[in-house]
Design a protein around this motif. Structure first.
Motif, PDB file in Angstrom:
ATOM      1  N   SER A  86       0.822  -1.207   0.000  1.00  0.00           N
ATOM      2  CA  SER A  86       0.000   0.000   0.000  1.00  0.00           C
ATOM      3  C   SER A  86       0.862   1.266   0.000  1.00  0.00           C
ATOM      4  CB  SER A  86      -0.883   0.001   1.252  1.00  0.00           C
ATOM      5  OG  SER A  86      -1.469   1.264   1.442  1.00  0.00           O
ATOM      6  N   PRO A  87       0.518   2.235  -0.840  1.00  0.00           N
ATOM      7  CA  PRO A  87       1.227   3.520  -0.811  1.00  0.00           C
ATOM      8  C   PRO A  87       1.087   4.227   0.535  1.00  0.00           C
ATOM      9  CG  PRO A  87      -0.079   3.338  -2.807  1.00  0.00           C
ATOM     10  CD  PRO A  87      -0.449   2.170  -1.937  1.00  0.00           C
ATOM     11  N   ALA A  88       0.081   3.849   1.318  1.00  0.00           N
ATOM     12  CA  ALA A  88      -0.082   4.450   2.647  1.00  0.00           C
ATOM     13  C   ALA A  88       1.129   4.157   3.529  1.00  0.00           C
ATOM     14  CB  ALA A  88      -1.362   3.934   3.309  1.00  0.00           C
ATOM     15  N   MET A  89       1.730   2.984   3.367  1.00  0.00           N
ATOM     16  CA  MET A  89       2.924   2.639   4.147  1.00  0.00           C
ATOM     17  C   MET A  89       4.083   3.562   3.754  1.00  0.00           C
ATOM     18  SD  MET A  89       2.209   0.386   6.344  1.00  0.00           S
ATOM     19  CE  MET A  89       3.791  -0.198   6.869  1.00  0.00           C
ATOM     20  N   LEU A  90       4.216   3.820   2.474  1.00  0.00           N
ATOM     21  CA  LEU A  90       5.270   4.717   2.003  1.00  0.00           C
ATOM     22  C   LEU A  90       5.058   6.115   2.577  1.00  0.00           C
ATOM     23  CD1 LEU A  90       7.736   5.213   0.202  1.00  0.00           C
ATOM     24  CD2 LEU A  90       6.147   5.734  -1.646  1.00  0.00           C
ATOM     25  N   ARG A  91       3.837   6.614   2.515  1.00  0.00           N
ATOM     26  CA  ARG A  91       3.555   7.951   3.057  1.00  0.00           C
ATOM     27  C   ARG A  91       3.832   7.992   4.555  1.00  0.00           C
ATOM     28  NH1 ARG A  91      -0.701   7.378  -0.500  1.00  0.00           N
ATOM     29  NH2 ARG A  91      -2.152   6.815   1.169  1.00  0.00           N
ATOM     30  N   ARG A  92       3.444   6.950   5.257  1.00  0.00           N
ATOM     31  CA  ARG A  92       3.639   6.911   6.712  1.00  0.00           C
ATOM     32  C   ARG A  92       5.110   6.971   7.082  1.00  0.00           C
ATOM     33  NH1 ARG A  92       2.511   1.698  10.491  1.00  0.00           N
ATOM     34  NH2 ARG A  92       3.319   2.611  12.391  1.00  0.00           N
ATOM     35  N   HIS A  93       5.950   6.231   6.356  1.00  0.00           N
ATOM     36  CA  HIS A  93       7.361   6.171   6.693  1.00  0.00           C
ATOM     37  C   HIS A  93       8.171   7.320   6.099  1.00  0.00           C
ATOM     38  CE1 HIS A  93       6.169   2.134   7.834  1.00  0.00           C
ATOM     39  NE2 HIS A  93       7.247   2.129   8.598  1.00  0.00           N
ATOM     40  N   ALA A  94       7.635   7.963   5.074  1.00  0.00           N
ATOM     41  CA  ALA A  94       8.384   9.017   4.396  1.00  0.00           C
ATOM     42  C   ALA A  94       8.062  10.415   4.903  1.00  0.00           C
ATOM     43  CB  ALA A  94       8.120   8.952   2.891  1.00  0.00           C
ATOM     44  N   HIS A  95       7.019  10.574   5.699  1.00  0.00           N
ATOM     45  CA  HIS A  95       6.573  11.917   6.063  1.00  0.00           C
ATOM     46  C   HIS A  95       7.561  12.655   6.967  1.00  0.00           C
ATOM     47  CE1 HIS A  95       5.369  10.266   9.967  1.00  0.00           C
ATOM     48  NE2 HIS A  95       5.288  11.509  10.378  1.00  0.00           N
ATOM     49  N   ASP A  96       8.366  11.941   7.759  1.00  0.00           N
ATOM     50  CA  ASP A  96       9.274  12.585   8.715  1.00  0.00           C
ATOM     51  C   ASP A  96      10.197  13.609   8.055  1.00  0.00           C
ATOM     52  OD1 ASP A  96       8.199  10.969  10.649  1.00  0.00           O
ATOM     53  OD2 ASP A  96       9.877   9.567  10.685  1.00  0.00           O
ATOM     54  N   GLN A  97      10.762  13.235   6.928  1.00  0.00           N
ATOM     55  CA  GLN A  97      11.749  14.086   6.268  1.00  0.00           C
ATOM     56  C   GLN A  97      11.271  14.638   4.932  1.00  0.00           C
ATOM     57  OE1 GLN A  97      14.709  15.012   7.581  1.00  0.00           O
ATOM     58  NE2 GLN A  97      14.035  13.997   9.450  1.00  0.00           N
ATOM     59  N   ALA A  98       9.968  14.573   4.679  1.00  0.00           N
ATOM     60  CA  ALA A  98       9.434  15.008   3.387  1.00  0.00           C
ATOM     61  C   ALA A  98       9.752  16.470   3.100  1.00  0.00           C
ATOM     62  CB  ALA A  98       7.926  14.766   3.326  1.00  0.00           C
ATOM     63  N   SER A  99       9.610  17.338   4.086  1.00  0.00           N
ATOM     64  CA  SER A  99       9.889  18.760   3.871  1.00  0.00           C
ATOM     65  C   SER A  99      11.355  18.985   3.542  1.00  0.00           C
ATOM     66  CB  SER A  99       9.519  19.568   5.120  1.00  0.00           C
ATOM     67  OG  SER A  99       8.137  19.498   5.351  1.00  0.00           O
ATOM     68  N   GLN A 100      12.240  18.304   4.241  1.00  0.00           N
ATOM     69  CA  GLN A 100      13.673  18.462   3.983  1.00  0.00           C
ATOM     70  C   GLN A 100      14.027  17.963   2.585  1.00  0.00           C
ATOM     71  OE1 GLN A 100      15.983  20.130   5.793  1.00  0.00           O
ATOM     72  NE2 GLN A 100      17.190  19.833   3.949  1.00  0.00           N
ATOM     73  N   ARG A 101      13.440  16.833   2.164  1.00  0.00           N
ATOM     74  CA  ARG A 101      13.701  16.338   0.808  1.00  0.00           C
ATOM     75  C   ARG A 101      13.217  17.337  -0.222  1.00  0.00           C
ATOM     76  NH1 ARG A 101      11.891  11.608   3.030  1.00  0.00           N
ATOM     77  NH2 ARG A 101       9.867  11.816   2.019  1.00  0.00           N
TER      78      ARG A 101
END
Length: 113
Positions: A86-101
């Motif tokens: 599920s893409p929801a897992m990707l969003r859940r794990h990627a949100h921490d540093q999304a702004s920095q990326r």
């Protein structure tokens, strides 16, 4: 990375080294379950000078996801490598540093923006 490589070399001597489990107990004990791994990670974080309340075995999933995405690996490929459906897992794990990326990506465009 060096510590992990040392562990993998030492792991080869374990009686269960041919099994599917990565983390094995000391003195040829069975695999490490989550509670044992949790305690080990907390202890190692304290030894390294980190706030152990900020570190857990699961935090490595977030770090790995961020490292892969920051290196340009597509979200679809990150999901495949980590076994997520599920893409929801990707969003859940990627949100921490999304702004920095996002900031880093814009800065890499140079003077255009």
């Amino acid at each position: 990375m060096r510590a992990l490589q040392r562990y993998l070399r030492a792991r080869e001597e374990h009686s269960l080294s041919q099994g599917p489990w990565l983390w094995l107990g000391t003195r040829n004990r069975n695999r490490l379950r989550y509670s044992g791994l949790y305690r080990m990670v907390k202890r190692r974080a304290e030894e390294a000078g980190y706030d152990s309340s900020e570190v857990s075995p699961h935090s490595y999933c977030h770090t790995w996801t961020d490292d892969l995405l920051s290196s340009g690996v597509s979200g679809e490929n990150v999901m495949a490598v980590l076994g997520w459906k599920s893409p929801a897992m990707l969003r859940r794990h990627a949100h921490d540093q999304a702004s920095q990326r996002a900031v880093t990506a814009v800065h890499q465009l140079g003077d255009r923006y």
